[in-house]
Design an enzyme around this catalytic site. Structure first.
Site, short mmCIF file in Angstrom:
data_model
loop_
_atom_site.label_atom_id
_atom_site.label_comp_id
_atom_site.label_asym_id
_atom_site.label_seq_id
_atom_site.Cartn_x
_atom_site.Cartn_y
_atom_site.Cartn_z
N GLY A 47 0.78 -1.23 0.00
CA GLY A 47 0.00 0.00 0.00
C GLY A 47 0.81 1.28 0.00
O GLY A 47 0.37 2.30 -0.51
N ASP A 105 -5.95 2.13 10.19
CA ASP A 105 -7.37 1.78 10.26
C ASP A 105 -7.62 1.16 11.64
O ASP A 105 -7.85 1.88 12.61
CB ASP A 105 -7.68 0.84 9.10
N ARG A 167 -4.74 0.50 -7.35
CA ARG A 167 -3.53 1.12 -6.78
C ARG A 167 -3.01 2.21 -7.71
O ARG A 167 -2.38 3.16 -7.26
CB ARG A 167 -2.43 0.08 -6.58
#
Ligand code: IMP
Ligand code: MG
Length: 177
Positions: A47, A105, A167
């Site tokens: 990520g 998160d 992405r």
């Protein structure tokens, strides 16, 4: 791909400005660390791929990049898996470490990686994420640099994926349900 994006949350221009500012903040803090300011930048793949590539070009000091992997989602889910899978970590004993991830998160991924790195007794450690969700679990994790606070919704683009896709979307947005 663009048809799947319901709304854009952060534009590429805003990301670019903010990444530059984070780079400047990191630089002015780490400049005081010591004379031999060699930094090990530990980037959590996949990520943080684009974020780290952009950020490192705003860091003028001596840096080594170490990539490591972590994954907390299974398949098409948009809920963090309870137990993130953490790949092999670089040896950071006695080093100055900058840990970089895309998003906070549940906070479990960054918490676990940072704990494991701290056990190796680095000289210093700081964390940096591009995004942090406005939820308690994410706010409670120690993190020295945060790009943007966002609402608690699942976002993609600029390195962040859903089931491996999006992405390459240059802005950060929310996909259609
Ligand atoms: P945490 O362990 O729940 O904080 O999850 C962190 C990891 O889950 C991040 O490194 C991301 O790869 C992924 N993740 C969490 N939220 C999102 C999101 O909204 N979009 C895409 N990936 C996310
Ligand atoms: Mg990740």
């Amino acid at each position: 791909m663009i048809r799947d994006i319901e709304k854009i949350v952060i534009t590429r221009g805003a990301i670019s400005d903010r990444v530059r500012a984070i780079g400047e903040a990191i630089t002015s803090n780490l400049i005081n660390v010591d004379d031999e300011q060699e930094i090990v930048l530990v980037a959590v793949m996949t990520g943080s791929l684009i974020f780290v590539a952009d950020l490192m070009r705003h860091l003028p000091m001596k840096i080594r990049i170490q990539l490591m992997t972590a994954s907390s989602y299974i398949g098409k889910s948009t809920q963090s898996n309870n137990d993130p899978m953490i790949g092999k970590l670089p040896d950071v004993k006695g080093r100055h470490v900058l840990l970089v991830d895309d998003i906070l998160d549940s906070g479990k991924t960054l918490t676990r990686i940072r704990q494991e790195l701290e056990e190796m007794q680095p000289k210093s450690i700081q964390s940096c994420v591009l995004l942090r969700k406005k939820i308690d679990s994410a706010m409670d994790v120690p993190c020295e640099y945060v790009g943007f606070e966002i609402e608690d919704e699942f976002v993609v683009g600029y390195g962040l994926d859903h089931d491996g896709y999006y992405r390459n979307f240059p802005d950060i947005g929310v996909i259609c349900p």
